[in-house]
Design a protein around this motif. Structure first.
Motif, mmCIF file in Angstrom:
data_model
loop_
_atom_site.group_PDB
_atom_site.id
_atom_site.type_symbol
_atom_site.label_atom_id
_atom_site.label_comp_id
_atom_site.label_asym_id
_atom_site.label_seq_id
_atom_site.Cartn_x
_atom_site.Cartn_y
_atom_site.Cartn_z
ATOM 1 N N VAL A 192 -26.927 113.370 88.116
ATOM 2 C CA VAL A 192 -27.918 112.198 88.646
ATOM 3 C C VAL A 192 -29.215 112.229 88.024
ATOM 4 O O VAL A 192 -29.697 111.634 87.221
ATOM 5 C CB VAL A 192 -28.135 112.169 89.969
ATOM 6 C CG1 VAL A 192 -29.307 111.022 90.439
ATOM 7 C CG2 VAL A 192 -26.782 111.734 90.720
ATOM 8 N N PHE A 193 -29.932 113.668 87.897
ATOM 9 C CA PHE A 193 -31.033 113.813 87.192
ATOM 10 C C PHE A 193 -31.079 113.579 85.680
ATOM 11 O O PHE A 193 -31.786 112.907 84.959
ATOM 12 C CB PHE A 193 -31.599 114.924 87.448
ATOM 13 C CG PHE A 193 -32.271 115.229 89.002
ATOM 14 C CD1 PHE A 193 -32.999 114.145 89.445
ATOM 15 C CD2 PHE A 193 -31.846 115.969 89.971
ATOM 16 C CE1 PHE A 193 -33.549 114.334 90.848
ATOM 17 C CE2 PHE A 193 -32.098 116.262 91.269
ATOM 18 C CZ PHE A 193 -32.881 115.414 91.735
ATOM 19 N N VAL A 194 -29.882 114.210 85.142
ATOM 20 C CA VAL A 194 -29.737 114.069 83.544
ATOM 21 C C VAL A 194 -29.642 112.574 83.226
ATOM 22 O O VAL A 194 -30.320 112.172 82.458
ATOM 23 C CB VAL A 194 -28.477 114.624 83.228
ATOM 24 C CG1 VAL A 194 -28.144 114.314 81.737
ATOM 25 C CG2 VAL A 194 -28.741 116.212 83.378
ATOM 26 N N TRP A 195 -28.902 111.569 84.150
ATOM 27 C CA TRP A 195 -28.914 110.153 83.778
ATOM 28 C C TRP A 195 -30.253 109.647 83.883
ATOM 29 O O TRP A 195 -30.376 108.681 83.002
ATOM 30 C CB TRP A 195 -27.850 109.675 84.940
ATOM 31 C CG TRP A 195 -27.686 108.076 84.433
ATOM 32 C CD1 TRP A 195 -26.881 107.618 83.716
ATOM 33 C CD2 TRP A 195 -28.486 107.029 85.408
ATOM 34 N NE1 TRP A 195 -26.829 106.193 83.815
ATOM 35 C CE2 TRP A 195 -28.048 105.845 84.668
ATOM 36 C CE3 TRP A 195 -29.228 106.939 86.345
ATOM 37 C CZ2 TRP A 195 -28.346 104.581 84.946
ATOM 38 C CZ3 TRP A 195 -29.915 105.732 86.469
ATOM 39 C CH2 TRP A 195 -29.303 104.448 85.952
ATOM 40 N N PHE A 196 -31.067 109.930 84.971
ATOM 41 C CA PHE A 196 -32.232 109.338 85.121
ATOM 42 C C PHE A 196 -33.174 109.757 83.861
ATOM 43 O O PHE A 196 -33.661 108.787 83.150
ATOM 44 C CB PHE A 196 -32.946 109.880 86.083
ATOM 45 C CG PHE A 196 -33.028 108.955 87.479
ATOM 46 C CD1 PHE A 196 -33.442 107.778 87.720
ATOM 47 C CD2 PHE A 196 -31.939 109.364 88.345
ATOM 48 C CE1 PHE A 196 -32.896 106.871 88.854
ATOM 49 C CE2 PHE A 196 -31.579 108.539 89.412
ATOM 50 C CZ PHE A 196 -32.109 107.230 89.634
ATOM 51 N N GLY A 197 -33.128 110.818 83.211
ATOM 52 C CA GLY A 197 -33.999 111.417 82.188
ATOM 53 C C GLY A 197 -33.505 110.862 80.835
ATOM 54 O O GLY A 197 -34.314 110.472 80.209
ATOM 55 N N GLU A 198 -32.070 110.566 80.779
ATOM 56 C CA GLU A 198 -31.666 110.114 79.532
ATOM 57 C C GLU A 198 -31.787 108.326 79.308
ATOM 58 O O GLU A 198 -31.972 107.900 78.475
ATOM 59 C CB GLU A 198 -30.019 110.260 79.334
ATOM 60 C CG GLU A 198 -29.768 111.655 79.153
ATOM 61 C CD GLU A 198 -28.422 112.213 78.880
ATOM 62 O OE1 GLU A 198 -27.706 111.167 79.456
ATOM 63 O OE2 GLU A 198 -27.950 113.257 78.498
ATOM 64 N N THR A 199 -31.555 107.856 80.486
ATOM 65 C CA THR A 199 -31.957 106.681 80.698
ATOM 66 C C THR A 199 -33.442 106.192 80.291
ATOM 67 O O THR A 199 -33.625 105.134 79.554
ATOM 68 C CB THR A 199 -31.368 106.097 82.177
ATOM 69 O OG1 THR A 199 -30.319 106.199 82.143
ATOM 70 C CG2 THR A 199 -31.614 104.341 82.142
ATOM 71 N N GLY A 200 -34.355 106.774 80.816
ATOM 72 C CA GLY A 200 -35.832 106.665 80.786
ATOM 73 C C GLY A 200 -36.367 105.372 81.357
ATOM 74 O O GLY A 200 -35.382 104.796 81.959
ATOM 75 N N ALA A 201 -37.538 105.224 81.302
ATOM 76 C CA ALA A 201 -38.260 104.081 81.861
ATOM 77 C C ALA A 201 -37.882 102.744 81.597
ATOM 78 O O ALA A 201 -37.488 102.004 82.256
ATOM 79 C CB ALA A 201 -39.726 104.290 81.768
ATOM 80 N N LEU A 202 -37.606 102.610 80.167
ATOM 81 C CA LEU A 202 -37.224 101.355 79.627
ATOM 82 C C LEU A 202 -35.751 101.213 80.218
ATOM 83 O O LEU A 202 -35.254 99.635 80.506
ATOM 84 C CB LEU A 202 -37.407 101.181 78.193
ATOM 85 C CG LEU A 202 -37.078 99.915 77.498
ATOM 86 C CD1 LEU A 202 -37.829 98.938 77.914
ATOM 87 C CD2 LEU A 202 -37.204 100.104 75.816
ATOM 88 N N GLY A 203 -34.948 101.915 80.067
ATOM 89 C CA GLY A 203 -33.596 101.772 80.406
ATOM 90 C C GLY A 203 -33.391 101.369 81.955
ATOM 91 O O GLY A 203 -32.727 100.685 82.232
ATOM 92 N N LEU A 204 -34.278 102.054 83.021
ATOM 93 C CA LEU A 204 -34.113 101.836 84.208
ATOM 94 C C LEU A 204 -34.783 100.427 84.335
ATOM 95 O O LEU A 204 -34.279 99.680 85.217
ATOM 96 C CB LEU A 204 -34.947 102.799 84.853
ATOM 97 C CG LEU A 204 -34.532 104.152 84.976
ATOM 98 C CD1 LEU A 204 -35.450 105.168 85.569
ATOM 99 C CD2 LEU A 204 -33.283 104.304 85.952
ATOM 100 N N ALA A 205 -35.834 100.087 83.671
ATOM 101 C CA ALA A 205 -36.556 98.544 83.782
ATOM 102 C C ALA A 205 -35.222 97.643 83.522
ATOM 103 O O ALA A 205 -35.106 96.392 84.324
ATOM 104 C CB ALA A 205 -37.479 98.374 82.593
ATOM 105 N N LEU A 206 -34.569 97.829 82.649
ATOM 106 C CA LEU A 206 -33.505 96.797 82.169
ATOM 107 C C LEU A 206 -32.450 96.711 83.270
ATOM 108 O O LEU A 206 -31.926 95.869 83.688
ATOM 109 C CB LEU A 206 -32.592 97.235 80.802
ATOM 110 C CG LEU A 206 -33.553 97.395 79.564
ATOM 111 C CD1 LEU A 206 -32.837 97.676 78.409
ATOM 112 C CD2 LEU A 206 -34.189 95.888 79.666
ATOM 113 N N TRP A 207 -32.008 98.073 84.092
ATOM 114 C CA TRP A 207 -31.260 98.043 85.193
ATOM 115 C C TRP A 207 -31.965 97.465 86.328
ATOM 116 O O TRP A 207 -31.358 96.551 87.169
ATOM 117 C CB TRP A 207 -30.866 99.278 85.768
ATOM 118 C CG TRP A 207 -29.647 100.137 84.845
ATOM 119 C CD1 TRP A 207 -29.779 101.006 83.822
ATOM 120 C CD2 TRP A 207 -28.443 99.618 84.990
ATOM 121 N NE1 TRP A 207 -28.609 101.283 83.521
ATOM 122 C CE2 TRP A 207 -27.624 100.583 84.199
ATOM 123 C CE3 TRP A 207 -27.825 98.659 85.836
ATOM 124 C CZ2 TRP A 207 -26.360 100.516 83.837
ATOM 125 C CZ3 TRP A 207 -26.263 98.950 85.793
ATOM 126 C CH2 TRP A 207 -25.523 99.600 84.808
ATOM 127 N N GLY A 208 -33.201 97.492 86.542
ATOM 128 C CA GLY A 208 -34.080 96.508 87.202
ATOM 129 C C GLY A 208 -34.067 95.078 87.047
ATOM 130 O O GLY A 208 -34.088 94.330 88.264
#
Length: 228
Positions: A192-208
């Motif tokens: 889970v932590f690796v996924w958050f780190g690799e996705t990054g803020a911009l990737g998480l924003a796109l999921w958002g």
């Protein structure tokens, strides 16, 4: 379209909710953060959480945009669809301006070495990993997510009352805790932590954006049967 734009103008009549209070929260948390940075005897980079304050305030904006103006709009014969689209457009304009302020502020912080004391309010490395344009998208999505979440809570309150709103929030809380339990049982915290780190803020924003679209759709369906 013109009636939707009329809703935007109606929402901006209440400048306190959409303009002055967000600016006051932003300015106040910014000044307080700089004062705290100045008192810290440390030469390394200094970061704080004060920049979250105006973003969290968008949750309250989402609640107020429905509870304060929805009954008035229905008295003016505005349809629920026009009210909803106009309100979302209003939030989009305000979020755009707030995100632009964050990006300009971050550029100034980089140019001035954190206001001359290595203190950063707008510029956070993780949020800016994709550059100024990426940071703008991240801040915009966060502000809109808070707004849509607040609006969604307000629609449930209007449609079903406080008992059901509380019930829904408790059920969501239980679901979140259950998800944490499942991750622990699967011993998958590292993944889970690796996924958050690799996705990054911009990737998480796109999921958002996807999460916000789902919330927005549910809010509209609930609003269609809400009583002013």
């Amino acid at each position: 379209m013109s009636r939707t734009l009329n809703v935007v103008r109606m929402q901006f009549v209440n400048r306190q909710t959409y303009i002055w209070v967000p600016l006051l929260v932003l300015g106040g948390s910014f000044v307080l953060s700089l004062l705290i940075y100045a008192m810290i005897p440390y030469d390394g980079p200094k970061y704080g959480g004060g920049s979250q304050a105006p973003l969290w305030y968008f949750f309250a904006v989402g609640v107020q945009s429905l509870t304060l103006t929805f009954p008035f709009s229905q008295a003016m014969s505005v349809t629920r669809r026009e009210f909803y689209l106009g309100t979302l457009l209003t939030a989009g304009v305000t979020s755009f301006l707030l995100s632009a302020i964050f990006v300009v502020g971050g550029l100034v912080e980089k140019a001035t070495n954190g206001w001359g004391m290595n203190g950063y309010f707008f510029y956070l490395d993780w949020m800016w990993a994709a550059g100024p344009a990426g940071a703008f998208v991240v801040y915009f999505v966060i502000a809109m997510l808070f707004f849509v979440t607040g609006f969604w809570c307000a629609t449930i309150y209007k449609r079903f009352g406080p008992l059901w709103l509380t019930t829904v929030l408790v059920v969501l809380g239980l679901g979140f805790v259950g998800l944490l339990w499942l991750v622990g049982r699967l011993n998958a915290w590292e993944e889970v932590f690796v996924w958050f780190g690799e996705t990054g803020a911009l990737g998480l924003a796109l999921w958002g954006i996807l999460a916000g679209a789902v919330l927005a759709a549910v809010s509209f369906l609930t609003l269609r049967r809400a009583v002013p």
